[in-house]
Design a protein around this motif. Structure first.
Motif, PDB file in Angstrom:
ATOM      1  N   ILE A 257      17.753  14.145 -47.253  1.00 29.07           N
ATOM      2  CA  ILE A 257      17.842  13.786 -48.670  1.00 29.07           C
ATOM      3  C   ILE A 257      18.749  12.570 -48.900  1.00 29.07           C
ATOM      4  N   PRO A 258      19.932  12.474 -48.273  1.00 26.27           N
ATOM      5  CA  PRO A 258      20.730  11.259 -48.469  1.00 26.27           C
ATOM      6  C   PRO A 258      20.005   9.996 -48.008  1.00 26.27           C
ATOM      7  N   PHE A 259      19.241  10.115 -46.933  1.00 30.28           N
ATOM      8  CA  PHE A 259      18.479   8.961 -46.437  1.00 30.28           C
ATOM      9  C   PHE A 259      17.445   8.516 -47.463  1.00 30.28           C
ATOM     10  N   PHE A 260      16.617   9.447 -47.929  1.00 39.02           N
ATOM     11  CA  PHE A 260      15.546   9.075 -48.850  1.00 39.02           C
ATOM     12  C   PHE A 260      16.065   8.660 -50.221  1.00 39.02           C
ATOM     13  N   SER A 261      17.226   9.160 -50.596  1.00 40.28           N
ATOM     14  CA  SER A 261      17.778   8.778 -51.906  1.00 40.28           C
ATOM     15  C   SER A 261      18.422   7.396 -51.874  1.00 40.28           C
ATOM     16  N   GLU A 262      18.793   6.911 -50.686  1.00 38.86           N
ATOM     17  CA  GLU A 262      19.497   5.628 -50.584  1.00 38.86           C
ATOM     18  C   GLU A 262      18.697   4.524 -49.908  1.00 38.86           C
ATOM     19  N   ALA A 263      17.746   4.892 -49.054  1.00 31.41           N
ATOM     20  CA  ALA A 263      17.046   3.884 -48.260  1.00 31.41           C
ATOM     21  C   ALA A 263      16.042   3.102 -49.096  1.00 31.41           C
ATOM     22  N   ASN A 264      15.810   1.861 -48.698  1.00 33.15           N
ATOM     23  CA  ASN A 264      14.733   1.071 -49.255  1.00 33.15           C
ATOM     24  C   ASN A 264      13.405   1.705 -48.857  1.00 33.15           C
ATOM     25  N   LYS A 265      12.434   1.686 -49.751  1.00 30.19           N
ATOM     26  CA  LYS A 265      11.160   2.365 -49.476  1.00 30.19           C
ATOM     27  C   LYS A 265      10.452   1.790 -48.248  1.00 30.19           C
ATOM     28  N   GLU A 266      10.721   0.526 -47.932  1.00 31.19           N
ATOM     29  CA  GLU A 266      10.107  -0.061 -46.724  1.00 31.19           C
ATOM     30  C   GLU A 266      10.543   0.663 -45.452  1.00 31.19           C
ATOM     31  N   LEU A 267      11.666   1.384 -45.524  1.00 31.60           N
ATOM     32  CA  LEU A 267      12.178   2.099 -44.355  1.00 31.60           C
ATOM     33  C   LEU A 267      11.605   3.517 -44.249  1.00 31.60           C
ATOM     34  N   PHE A 268      10.919   3.971 -45.267  1.00 34.18           N
ATOM     35  CA  PHE A 268      10.361   5.330 -45.229  1.00 34.18           C
ATOM     36  C   PHE A 268       9.368   5.445 -44.066  1.00 34.18           C
ATOM     37  N   PRO A 269       9.464   6.490 -43.276  1.00 33.82           N
ATOM     38  CA  PRO A 269       8.510   6.661 -42.169  1.00 33.82           C
ATOM     39  C   PRO A 269       7.116   6.998 -42.671  1.00 33.82           C
ATOM     40  N   LYS A 270       6.116   6.564 -41.918  1.00 31.49           N
ATOM     41  CA  LYS A 270       4.728   6.880 -42.275  1.00 31.49           C
ATOM     42  C   LYS A 270       4.463   8.367 -42.108  1.00 31.49           C
ATOM     43  N   ILE A 271       5.051   8.961 -41.069  1.00 30.78           N
ATOM     44  CA  ILE A 271       4.816  10.380 -40.788  1.00 30.78           C
ATOM     45  C   ILE A 271       6.135  11.101 -40.516  1.00 30.78           C
ATOM     46  N   ILE A 272       6.150  12.390 -40.839  1.00 28.18           N
ATOM     47  CA  ILE A 272       7.307  13.250 -40.598  1.00 28.18           C
ATOM     48  C   ILE A 272       6.811  14.568 -40.027  1.00 28.18           C
ATOM     49  N   LEU A 273       7.474  15.012 -38.993  1.00 26.39           N
ATOM     50  CA  LEU A 273       7.224  16.348 -38.448  1.00 26.39           C
ATOM     51  C   LEU A 273       8.516  17.131 -38.628  1.00 26.39           C
ATOM     52  N   ILE A 274       8.465  18.193 -39.427  1.00 24.52           N
ATOM     53  CA  ILE A 274       9.690  18.909 -39.789  1.00 24.52           C
ATOM     54  C   ILE A 274       9.543  20.397 -39.520  1.00 24.52           C
ATOM     55  N   GLU A 275      10.552  20.980 -38.889  1.00 27.34           N
ATOM     56  CA  GLU A 275      10.576  22.433 -38.715  1.00 27.34           C
ATOM     57  C   GLU A 275      11.060  23.066 -40.018  1.00 27.34           C
ATOM     58  N   TYR A 276      10.388  24.144 -40.431  1.00 23.53           N
ATOM     59  CA  TYR A 276      10.748  24.765 -41.711  1.00 23.53           C
ATOM     60  C   TYR A 276      11.153  26.237 -41.569  1.00 23.53           C
ATOM     61  N   THR A 277      11.336  26.712 -40.342  1.00 17.39           N
ATOM     62  CA  THR A 277      11.611  28.144 -40.152  1.00 17.39           C
ATOM     63  C   THR A 277      13.004  28.556 -40.630  1.00 17.39           C
ATOM     64  N   SER A 278      13.899  27.586 -40.820  1.00 16.64           N
ATOM     65  CA  SER A 278      15.247  27.913 -41.318  1.00 16.64           C
ATOM     66  C   SER A 278      15.433  27.445 -42.758  1.00 16.64           C
ATOM     67  N   LYS A 279      14.334  27.386 -43.528  1.00 15.17           N
ATOM     68  CA  LYS A 279      14.415  26.851 -44.886  1.00 15.17           C
ATOM     69  C   LYS A 279      15.280  27.698 -45.813  1.00 15.17           C
ATOM     70  N   ILE A 280      15.542  28.944 -45.429  1.00 12.45           N
ATOM     71  CA  ILE A 280      16.437  29.786 -46.240  1.00 12.45           C
ATOM     72  C   ILE A 280      17.827  29.164 -46.356  1.00 12.45           C
ATOM     73  N   ASN A 281      18.180  28.301 -45.408  1.00 12.45           N
ATOM     74  CA  ASN A 281      19.498  27.652 -45.414  1.00 12.45           C
ATOM     75  C   ASN A 281      19.517  26.344 -46.194  1.00 12.45           C
ATOM     76  N   TRP A 282      18.360  25.881 -46.672  1.00 15.02           N
ATOM     77  CA  TRP A 282      18.330  24.635 -47.424  1.00 15.02           C
ATOM     78  C   TRP A 282      18.911  24.850 -48.822  1.00 15.02           C
ATOM     79  N   SER A 283      19.709  23.902 -49.258  1.00 18.42           N
ATOM     80  CA  SER A 283      20.198  23.957 -50.637  1.00 18.42           C
ATOM     81  C   SER A 283      19.163  23.380 -51.599  1.00 18.42           C
TER      82      SER A 283
END
Length: 226
Positions: A172-198
């Motif tokens: 979240i800090p990356f996407f909130s601050e980075a220039n959109k040109e830096l956004f990756p085309k693809i993301i692979l994210i593990e979500y099995t510990s999402k209970i810990n996400w704020s």
């Protein structure tokens, strides 16, 4: 050697596998759908960012296929650093013209600080915590933007992230601050510990324009819509 190891090939990619490391890669064709997604979609003029690299399973495979111009393997547990480097050396013995794997011995977080990595669930399931405990080691954190800047990354072809419930604080800090040109085309994210996400990072990414390509029991593949 410290724990015993074997040399083998997984989907033609050479590896040194240690006996104290998760053997799913060897016996279960581990994350093959996820790897094929990366292989099909990574653009060769950018970097691949492997957040939570472990012994370098993803980094080594992407490097073997020579898909990107640089690979940043980010791993806070110093025990894995020589393993990533030894695997890369094994690859260099086979292929001379491959992109470098740059290892950052850090955890990605929302600030630059020292914290602790709890190892009680095993090397592959280590998670960050604020306080020292019997089965923890002290590690350093930094933001993804700082790491990218330090390595002069101007384009990200893809991010793989698997950091046991800390994905929101890393991204979240990356996407909130980075220039959109830096956004990756693809993301692979593990979500099995999402209970810990704020904050639900999946919903956050979809709001930014990422679409779900597929999900497995552990990971979700996302692609930035044009």
């Amino acid at each position: 050697n410290e724990s015993g190891n074997i040399k083998l090939q997984i989907n033609q990619v050479p590896f040194i596998i240690y006996f104290d490391t998760d053997f799913k890669a060897v016996f279960e064709n581990y994350n093959l759908k996820e790897l094929n997604f990366l292989i099909r979609n990574l653009e060769n003029d950018g970097a691949f960012i492997d957040i939570g690299a472990n012994y370098g399973y993803y980094s080594q495979t992407i490097c073997f296929h020579n898909l990107v111009n640089k690979i940043i393997s980010i791993e806070p547990n110093k025990k894995f650093l020589p393993r990533i480097q030894d695997n890369f050396s094994l690859l260099l013995n086979q292929k001379k013209n491959i992109s470098p794997i740059i290892v950052e011995n850090l955890a990605v977080s929302d600030n630059k600080e020292e914290t602790f990595l709890n190892l009680e669930l095993g090397l592959g399931s280590a998670y960050l915590q604020k306080e020292k405990s019997l089965k923890s080691i002290k590690i350093s954190c930094d933001t993804l933007l700082n790491i990218l800047s330090r390595n002069n990354i101007k384009k990200i072809s893809g991010i793989k992230i698997d950091i046991e419930g800390h994905e929101d604080k890393a991204l979240i800090p990356f996407f909130s601050e980075a220039n959109k040109e830096l956004f990756p085309k693809i993301i692979l994210i593990e979500y099995t510990s999402k209970i810990n996400w704020s904050l639900d990072i999946i919903t956050y990414l979809k709001d930014l324009g990422y679409a779900e390509e597929f999900r497995t029991k552990a990971n979700m593949a996302l692609k930035l819509k044009n």
